[in-house]
Design an enzyme around this catalytic site. Structure first.
Site, PDB file in Angstrom:
ATOM      1  N   LEU A 147       0.854  -1.177   0.000  1.00 15.78           N
ATOM      2  CA  LEU A 147       0.000   0.000   0.000  1.00 15.78           C
ATOM      3  C   LEU A 147       0.895   1.234   0.000  1.00 15.78           C
ATOM      4  CD1 LEU A 147      -2.724  -0.814   2.700  1.00 15.78           C
ATOM      5  CD2 LEU A 147      -3.167  -0.316   0.293  1.00 15.78           C
ATOM      6  N   ASP A 148       0.495   2.258  -0.747  1.00 18.48           N
ATOM      7  CA  ASP A 148       1.250   3.507  -0.739  1.00 18.48           C
ATOM      8  C   ASP A 148       1.250   4.116   0.664  1.00 18.48           C
ATOM      9  OD1 ASP A 148       1.701   3.295  -3.447  1.00 18.48           O
ATOM     10  OD2 ASP A 148      -0.001   4.586  -3.996  1.00 18.48           O
ATOM     11  N   PRO A 149       2.264   4.911   1.005  1.00 23.26           N
ATOM     12  CA  PRO A 149       2.259   5.577   2.314  1.00 23.26           C
ATOM     13  C   PRO A 149       1.001   6.387   2.573  1.00 23.26           C
ATOM     14  CG  PRO A 149       4.427   5.749   1.330  1.00 23.26           C
ATOM     15  CD  PRO A 149       3.534   5.143   0.274  1.00 23.26           C
TER      16      PRO A 149
END
Length: 303
Positions: free
Chosen positions: A45-47
């Site tokens: 997951l992206d930050p």
């Protein structure tokens, strides 16, 4: 627990990844908390996204590939009237446009075009590689390269809330789906542009009915006892409900673990779950032409 002694721990943790933390950082934090000797996650997951990040400890890494192919459910907020250089809130906002006064029926007429099988061009800000270079590194240099379109499936796409300049959407989609691209494409069809201002992964199939745990909750459990912490882990076979299952005796298990084929009268299956007479998950085998062929067997008990 010792901070330096790692355990041969096996199981699946449904981590609720926090905003602003990379998937790798979240994985390492969980690994050190559990003091697991081996760990891996299944689909980053992206930050700027939060939500379910399945973390596989020990022998669970042998089934992690199945989770990479799973359907996923997201809740996302699309901010209308701009596009972003990254497709999300992190990028520079460009090309301001007026937001049309769209009725619910007109919005539905747009959304229906994105349900079912569709084609997406992956964004430049992604981990896909071109000649060994991640696309996001090229994008940061101001470069753009041609990307092949991908076939994906949007199983469901519904509006949870709408305001003058936002749409909050519930999306269930196949692997390989980029929510940023979906939001951008919807924005273009609406004629005003859009970018992702919030993204949360609510579930990864087949874990929709199971609870996620935030790192803070896990730290509280760790302060209570090792047993309280380990109790949140799911058995390895929880990831494999779609595969047929059979029970075999100890003699068959011994031969399979030695890499031998074993005669069987079970129906053919590309992969099936194998259990002992005591219900212990042994691993995965193939059943073909009247024989069981070991494929991925666990080195030790599942939990």
């Amino acid at each position: 627990m010792s901070r330096h002694r790692f355990r041969k721990l096996n199981g699946i943790l449904l981590l609720d990844k926090a905003l602003g933390v990379s998937s790798n950082k979240a994985l390492q934090d969980a690994r050190f908390l559990f003091q697991a000797e081996k760990a891996g996650h299944t689909g980053s997951l992206d930050p700027l996204a939060s939500g379910m990040l399945p973390v596989c400890f020990g022998e669970a890494t042998k089934v992690s590939a199945f989770l990479l192919d799973s359907d996923k459910r997201y809740v996302t907020t699309a901010t209308l009237g701009y596009v972003s250089t990254t497709g999300d809130a992190e990028g520079e906002k460009l090309n301001p446009r007026s937001i049309p006064d769209t009725s619910d029926a007109e919005l539905e007429a747009v959304l229906v075009q994105f349900r079912g099988g569709i084609s997406q061009i992956p964004p430049m800000y992604s981990a896909l590689k071109k000649d060994g270079q991640p696309l996001y590194k090229l994008a940061r240099q101001g470069l753009e390269v041609e990307r092949a379109a991908r076939d994906i499936t949007i199983h469901s796409l519904t509006v949870l809330e709408r305001t003058e300049n936002t749409l909050t959407l519930d999306v269930v989609c196949s692997k390989g789906t980029y929510i940023r691209t979906l939001v951008e494409d919807i924005g273009e069809r609406l004629g005003c542009g859009a970018y992702v201002s919030m993204l949360r992964r609510e579930s990864v199939d087949p874990f929709g009915a199971f609870r996620m745990y935030r790192l803070e909750e896990l730290r509280t459990l760790a302060e209570q006892s090792v047993e309280a912490l380990d109790a949140v882990l799911l058995p390895l076979d929880t990831a494999l409900p779609h595969l047929p299952a059979i029970t075999v005796d100890d003699a068959v298990i011994t031969r399979l673990r030695q890499g031998q084929k074993v005669r069987t009268d079970h129906e053919a299956a590309e992969l099936m779950r194998i259990y002992s007479d005591f219900g212990e998950f042994i691993g995965l085998c193939e059943s073909t032409h009247g024989v069981l062929i070991p494929r991925r067997l666990l080195a030790y008990s599942s939990l």
